[in-house]
Design an enzyme around this catalytic site. Structure first.
Site, PDB file in Angstrom:
ATOM      1  N   LYS A  13       0.945  -1.223  -0.149  1.00  0.00           N
ATOM      2  CA  LYS A  13      -0.092   0.225  -0.025  1.00  0.00           C
ATOM      3  C   LYS A  13       0.937   1.337  -0.085  1.00  0.00           C
ATOM      4  CE  LYS A  13      -2.152  -0.685   3.714  1.00  0.00           C
ATOM      5  NZ  LYS A  13      -1.622  -1.985   4.336  1.00  0.00           N
ATOM      6  N   ARG A  88      -9.331   0.616   9.477  1.00  0.00           N
ATOM      7  CA  ARG A  88      -8.872  -0.984   9.785  1.00  0.00           C
ATOM      8  C   ARG A  88      -9.876  -1.721  10.567  1.00  0.00           C
ATOM      9  NH1 ARG A  88      -2.680   0.161   9.283  1.00  0.00           N
ATOM     10  NH2 ARG A  88      -1.811  -1.807   9.608  1.00  0.00           N
ATOM     11  N   ARG A 127      12.052  -6.214   4.087  1.00  0.00           N
ATOM     12  CA  ARG A 127      11.708  -4.795   4.310  1.00  0.00           C
ATOM     13  C   ARG A 127      12.663  -3.939   4.944  1.00  0.00           C
ATOM     14  NH1 ARG A 127       6.027  -1.883   4.886  1.00  0.00           N
ATOM     15  NH2 ARG A 127       5.963  -2.966   6.961  1.00  0.00           N
ATOM     16  N   ARG A 160      11.965  -2.525  10.690  1.00  0.00           N
ATOM     17  CA  ARG A 160      10.951  -2.157  11.735  1.00  0.00           C
ATOM     18  C   ARG A 160      10.808  -3.123  12.631  1.00  0.00           C
ATOM     19  NH1 ARG A 160       5.883   0.132   8.266  1.00  0.00           N
ATOM     20  NH2 ARG A 160       4.743  -1.102   9.887  1.00  0.00           N
ATOM     21  N   ARG A 171       0.283  -9.838  13.100  1.00  0.00           N
ATOM     22  CA  ARG A 171      -0.456  -8.540  12.184  1.00  0.00           C
ATOM     23  C   ARG A 171      -1.541  -9.141  11.118  1.00  0.00           C
ATOM     24  NH1 ARG A 171       4.417  -5.203  10.041  1.00  0.00           N
ATOM     25  NH2 ARG A 171       3.114  -3.834   9.492  1.00  0.00           N
TER      26      ARG A 171
HETATM   27  P1  AMP Z   1       1.251   0.350   9.015  1.00  0.00           P
HETATM   28  O1  AMP Z   1       2.280   1.502   8.927  1.00  0.00           O
HETATM   29  O2  AMP Z   1       0.080   0.852   8.227  1.00  0.00           O
HETATM   30  O3  AMP Z   1       1.478  -1.183   9.016  1.00  0.00           O
HETATM   31  O4  AMP Z   1       0.702   0.350  10.607  1.00  0.00           O
HETATM   32  C1  AMP Z   1       1.579  -0.165  11.650  1.00  0.00           C
HETATM   33  C2  AMP Z   1       0.841   0.045  12.825  1.00  0.00           C
HETATM   34  O5  AMP Z   1       0.136   1.190  13.222  1.00  0.00           O
HETATM   35  C3  AMP Z   1      -0.312  -1.108  12.958  1.00  0.00           C
HETATM   36  O6  AMP Z   1       0.337  -2.207  13.131  1.00  0.00           O
HETATM   37  C4  AMP Z   1      -0.933  -0.337  14.109  1.00  0.00           C
HETATM   38  O7  AMP Z   1      -0.383  -0.849  15.452  1.00  0.00           O
HETATM   39  C5  AMP Z   1      -0.802   0.822  13.926  1.00  0.00           C
HETATM   40  N1  AMP Z   1      -2.083   1.513  13.177  1.00  0.00           N
HETATM   41  C6  AMP Z   1      -1.975   2.077  11.863  1.00  0.00           C
HETATM   42  N2  AMP Z   1      -3.130   2.383  11.286  1.00  0.00           N
HETATM   43  C7  AMP Z   1      -4.031   2.102  12.144  1.00  0.00           C
HETATM   44  C8  AMP Z   1      -5.615   2.087  12.376  1.00  0.00           C
HETATM   45  N3  AMP Z   1      -6.115   2.416  11.219  1.00  0.00           N
HETATM   46  N4  AMP Z   1      -6.011   1.521  13.436  1.00  0.00           N
HETATM   47  C9  AMP Z   1      -5.346   0.837  14.480  1.00  0.00           C
HETATM   48  N5  AMP Z   1      -3.888   0.935  14.405  1.00  0.00           N
HETATM   49  C10 AMP Z   1      -3.301   1.538  13.359  1.00  0.00           C
END
Ligand code: AMP
Length: 215
Positions: A13, A88, A127, A160, A171
């Site tokens: 994404k 989400r 990554r 990360r 996840r």
């Molecule tokens: P991402 O970079 O999109 O993979 O997000 C990394 C982490 O941020 C996720 O594993 C969640 O802990 C948190 N996070 C990001 N977006 C959301 C969301 N819309 N709702 C809840 N947690 C989020």
């Protein structure tokens, strides 16, 4: 045009969002990036959410929707943006719909990015992210010129914490349980655009631009 990017962690994404930003000037809003920057700057929100993120769990809906409403209200997004990683959960989508309705706004398309779990695990294992500017690489598919150094800003590249194998498995489990139901939610509203991101990136972008009628 207002777009939501929906898909599992590691489905690409962020890369698609960067491309849409560069080629079609979409403002890119990533809740993951916003949360990470709050943690880096040790804000009260950052302190509150750190443990959820490191465990690969979702940040509670109320904190997340508050963050998004704040960005939408004060962030000068205009009406040409994409949301990457939000909503989400069905609860977040419902609260967001209420918020949009109160502003007489609506989402134009929800891009559902599909990649099989095995490929996601392999992608996330490789990554690397720049600690300084956030640019992402993949070892060995898209490596930096010099090991562990960002091509763009010479920042240090790291893995990360939430990209280690156990956290990734957690996840993905959360994705299938909490986030995948959103495909049905937005399908019922006629907004879903399906994109298979397991092939060549240039082809994926061609497919996506045609489906969104961009360019
Ligand atoms: P991402 O970079 O999109 O993979 O997000 C990394 C982490 O941020 C996720 O594993 C969640 O802990 C948190 N996070 C990001 N977006 C959301 C969301 N819309 N709702 C809840 N947690 C989020």
């Amino acid at each position: 045009m207002r777009i939501i990017l929906l898909g599992p962690p590691g489905s690409g994404k962020g890369t698609i969002a960067d491309e849409l930003h560069e080629r079609f000037s979409f403002v890119h809003v990533s809740t993951g990036d916003l949360f990470r920057s709050n943690i880096k700057n040790q804000t009260p929100l950052g302190l509150e959410i750190r443990s959820y993120m490191e465990a690969g769990s979702l940040v509670p809906d109320e904190l997340t929707i508050r963050l998004v409403e704040d960005v939408m209200t004060n962030g000068n997004l205009g009406d040409h943006f994409l949301l990457d990683g939000f909503p989400r959960t069905v609860r977040q989508a419902e609260l967001f719909d209420q918020f949009l309705t109160s502003r007489s706004e609506k989402i134009d398309a929800v891009v559902h990015v599909y990649v099989p779990d095995d490929l996601i695990k392999e992608r996330l294992r490789g990554r690397r992210v720049c600690l300084n500017c956030g640019k992402t690489y993949h070892v060995p598919a898209h490596p930096p010129e010099y090991a562990d150094v960002c091509n763009a800003c010479t920042g240090l590249l790291i893995q990360r914490k939430d990209d280690n194998a156990d956290v990734v498995a957690h996840r993905l489990e959360i994705y299938h349980k909490e986030t995948a139901p959103l495909v049905d939610y937005y399908q019922k509203r006629g907004l879903i655009v399906d994109i298979d991101n397991s092939g060549k990136f240039a082809d994926v972008m061609l497919d996506l631009s045609a489906k969104l009628k961009l360019g």
